[in-house]
Enzyme design. Structure first.
Site, PDB file in Angstrom:
ATOM      1  N   CYS A  57       0.822  -1.204   0.000  1.00 42.47           N
ATOM      2  CA  CYS A  57       0.000   0.000   0.000  1.00 42.47           C
ATOM      3  C   CYS A  57       0.858   1.257   0.000  1.00 42.47           C
ATOM      4  CB  CYS A  57      -0.952   0.013   1.197  1.00 42.47           C
ATOM      5  SG  CYS A  57      -0.131  -0.014   2.797  1.00 42.47           S
ATOM      6  N   ARG A  59       4.244   1.337  -1.299  1.00 48.91           N
ATOM      7  CA  ARG A  59       5.342   1.378  -2.271  1.00 48.91           C
ATOM      8  C   ARG A  59       5.146   0.371  -3.387  1.00 48.91           C
ATOM      9  NH1 ARG A  59       9.837   1.701   0.140  1.00 48.91           N
ATOM     10  NH2 ARG A  59       8.967   1.943   2.229  1.00 48.91           N
ATOM     11  N   ALA A 204     -10.386  -9.411   5.089  1.00 47.19           N
ATOM     12  CA  ALA A 204     -10.024 -10.322   6.173  1.00 47.19           C
ATOM     13  C   ALA A 204      -8.535 -10.637   6.143  1.00 47.19           C
ATOM     14  CB  ALA A 204     -10.849 -11.612   6.075  1.00 47.19           C
TER      15      ALA A 204
END
Length: 433
Positions: A57, A59, A204
């Site tokens: 998230c 790089r 999840a």
């Protein structure tokens, strides 16, 4: 052999660009093969031997290793430029829009960067441990796709060893504020306390599991997990005495929740503007806190413009997770010192690998000379020559052959080259007494 890292992260690019360059986990193997094909197609000065891709998230990075036929600066620049072009081409983005946000790290800088990333020194959350697992996943994908060779394999094995050393000998992880803890703090800016609020988690995976752990500790009024696979949602929800829900039920249930945290691997938004507008109306404009930790994002950005909706992304957590930074500066300095030592060790290994072909050539040519003179000696013995004469001829023959090349090089050299050879050759042929 040259090493290279090209990428962008939370410090060089906003989430709106990072999500466009992100590689879904199930496509990384395919992307590694595409990168190697791109390079071997003549796009990168033969920088094609090895490749690996890390995409999280925060790089997206492409690690490459290959033999530049000309190791001069122009060749390295061409390889860097081609790697950047690959990222733009693969994601169908204008190169001019992407290039300013990319960092390009050749050789020891690429090694140092890998060590720092795995050790948590380049993360939004300083010292966070999740990135190490993500790097190991990236290496597994690259290996399965045939992207790892001698150099990247050695680089990543040493990377993992360095990360372990940093975490075991420094306090780099102490006093850190995790993304999950920061999410709780941010929600408390809207609601005085999580207790009494209805909390919904979408997804999840590991990040949702961490967030659920922190929110559950605040005793919310209810906790629900929504996921495409109901069994996974039930398994996670059961740990926190919560409930499970299918994603398909989300449009009708969204209005029941005060706090929504989403982190899935979906390539398209899961929550749209119309869905939230209906939820706001059903809630009679009661505030709703929404945190989108996914890249690409799960929640449409237009939703943030709605009254009573407080939408945040992973980038918005940056200021929160910096809390306690001053307590970690000593650990950072210690970690950087460890990394610098290990970088020099790795580059020494790379340099040694570079001379292996030269040593092999010398050994092969020397062996050929030895066999030739030995055969000549055997023929002399077969003719009845005296053993002392044969040994003398053997020693002189070997000496002449070994000295022929250096003498010719010295004879043909001029100026500075001759001076360098005159200094070097005696050192090469000096014997211990």
């Amino acid at each position: 052999m040259h090493l290279l890292t090209v990428g962008l992260n939370h410090t060089t690019a906003p989430v709106s660009l990072r999500e466009k360059v992100a590689f879904p986990a199930d496509q990384i193997g395919q992307a590694v093969m595409a990168a190697r094909a791109w390079f071997s197609g003549g796009n990168a000065v033969n920088m094609s031997d090895e490749a690996a891709i890390l995409s999280t998230c925060n790089r997206t990075e492409l690690y490459a290793a290959g033999d530049l036929q000309n190791g001069a600066g122009a060749a390295i620049d061409a390889a860097i430029d081609s790697t950047a072009h690959f990222l733009a081409h693969y994601h169908q983005l204008p190169y001019a829009d992407l290039r300013p946000h990319l960092y390009t790290l050749p050789q020891d800088n690429a090694v140092r960067h890998a060590f720092r990333v795995a050790s948590g020194l380049d993360s939004m959350v300083l010292g966070e441990a999740q990135i190490l697992g993500q790097m190991k996943d990236a290496v597994r994908h690259a290996e399965a796709a045939g992207g790892l060779g001698t150099y990247l394999h050695q680089l990543f094995q040493r990377t993992f060893a360095v990360a372990k050393e940093v975490r075991s000998t420094t306090e780099i992880g102490a006093h850190s504020v995790s993304m999950a803890a920061a999410a709780v703090r941010m929600s408390e800016r809207i609601f005085d306390t999580v207790a009494g609020q209805h909390v919904l988690f979408i997804g999840a995976g590991e990040m949702i599991e961490l967030c659920a752990t922190h929110f559950a500790a605040q005793n919310p009024k209810s906790l629900t997990v929504a996921n495409r696979t109901l069994e996974r949602a039930e398994l996670l929800a059961h740990r926190f005495s919560g409930q499970a829900m299918r994603l398909a039920d989300l449009p009708n249930q969204l209005g029941n929740y005060d706090i929504i945290v989403s982190s899935t691997a979906s390539s398209l938004p899961i929550i749209g503007l119309g869905m939230v507008e209906r939820a706001v109306k059903a809630r009679r404009h009661k505030p709703m806190f929404m945190l989108d930790l996914a890249v690409p994002r799960d929640i449409e950005t237009e939703i943030g413009r709605l009254d009573d909706i407080f939408l945040y992304t992973v980038d918005d957590l940056g200021s929160v997770v910096q809390t306690g930074m001053e307590n970690r500066q000593a650990a950072v300095a210690q970690a950087e010192a460890i990394i610098e030592t290990r970088v020099q060790s790795f580059m020494h290994w790379v340099d040694n690998r570079a001379v292996v072909p030269v040593i092999q050539d010398l050994q092969e040519s020397s062996e050929a000379m030895r066999r030739m003179e030995l055969e000549r000696a055997r023929k002399m013995l077969a003719k009845g020559e005296d053993i002392e004469v044969v040994l003398e001829a053997l020693s002189k023959g070997l000496t002449a052959k070994f000295m022929h090349g250096p003498q010719q090089a010295l004879h043909n050299a001029h100026g500075d080259e001759r001076a360098r050879l005159a200094t070097l050759l005696p050192q090469l042929f000096r014997t211990k007494r």
